[in-house]
Design a protein around this motif. Structure first.
Motif, mmCIF file in Angstrom:
data_model
loop_
_atom_site.group_PDB
_atom_site.id
_atom_site.type_symbol
_atom_site.label_atom_id
_atom_site.label_comp_id
_atom_site.label_asym_id
_atom_site.label_seq_id
_atom_site.Cartn_x
_atom_site.Cartn_y
_atom_site.Cartn_z
ATOM 1 N N ASP A 115 0.749 -1.411 0.204
ATOM 2 C CA ASP A 115 0.541 -0.021 0.018
ATOM 3 C C ASP A 115 1.195 1.351 -0.192
ATOM 4 N N ASN A 121 4.405 -5.470 -4.438
ATOM 5 C CA ASN A 121 3.650 -6.629 -5.158
ATOM 6 C C ASN A 121 4.774 -8.255 -5.257
ATOM 7 N N HIS A 138 -0.831 -8.587 2.352
ATOM 8 C CA HIS A 138 -0.831 -8.962 0.590
ATOM 9 C C HIS A 138 -2.147 -9.021 0.490
ATOM 10 N N ASN A 139 -2.604 -8.452 -0.585
ATOM 11 C CA ASN A 139 -3.899 -8.980 -1.392
ATOM 12 C C ASN A 139 -3.614 -9.960 -2.011
ATOM 13 N N ASP A 140 -2.259 -10.624 -2.782
ATOM 14 C CA ASP A 140 -2.094 -11.918 -3.886
ATOM 15 C C ASP A 140 -1.294 -12.337 -3.596
#
Length: 202
Positions: A115, A121, A138-140
């Motif tokens: 973010d 990422n 972490h979104n993935d």
């Protein structure tokens, strides 16, 4: 001589002013500043390094994991896993190395900085894949380099150099199959072979 316009002592002073008591250690070596923060302070420190006057590290150039388990002198805080980020200030032409240790060796966990710098990422996914470091938020977070269903983390010092499984094409089944590693460990110490008449020499 440094290629940057700001002397490392000035960068260090700006970081100390921005982070204050959140700094565990800060040092200069080879004209590069390294700052170590605790996992609980990692996000606040990263945000300050990006936004504070005199810092303005807008870009995350690299992020990687480190396994210190076989370092002869260990680490200053005694932790096994560390995350190291390299940050660049384009506007001020300066760099810093940011380090954070995972507080739990059995379940290495640090916050994600995606973010703050979205370039983190794939770097965080790589550190998760190769070292097993989990990045909270972490979104993935999934493997990025190893195969689907891969077991273990190959950059850990205790991961065997031969791995655990091997793959081969099976002609009878007309597909790739996985099986336990069949490589036998062998001694690779070179031996000198002497022959009486080697190469026709007497």
């Amino acid at each position: 001589m440094s290629v940057y316009s700001v002397r490392p002592e000035a960068i260090q002073a700006a970081i100390v002013a921005a982070l204050g008591d959140k700094i565990k250690r800060i040092s200069i070596a080879l004209d590069e500043v390294s700052v170590h923060v605790a996992a609980d302070d990692y996000l606040v420190a990263a945000q300050a390094l990006r936004d504070a006057p005199g810092c303005q590290f807008e870009q995350l150039l690299d992020l990687c994991g480190v396994d210190y388990s076989e370092y002869p002198d260990g680490t200053p805080d005694g932790r096994r896993f560390c995350v190291v980020s390299h940050l660049l200030s384009v506007s001020l032409n300066q760099r810093v190395r940011l380090k954070v240790s995972a507080p739990d060796d059995d379940m290495p966990l640090v916050p994600s900085v995606t973010d703050i710098w979205n370039s983190a990422n794939w770097f965080e996914r790589e550190a998760f894949d190769l070292y097993g470091i989990v990045f909270d938020g972490h979104n993935d977070l999934r493997r990025i380099l190893t195969d689907y269903g891969f077991i273990g983390h190959p950059f850990r010092k205790d991961f065997p150099t031969t791995g655990y499984v091997e793959m081969r094409f099976d002609a009878e089944q007309s597909r790739v199959v996985y099986q336990p590693v069949t490589i036998e460990t062998r001694e690779i110490t070179p031996r000198i072979i002497r022959e009486d008449n080697y190469g026709g020499l007497q």
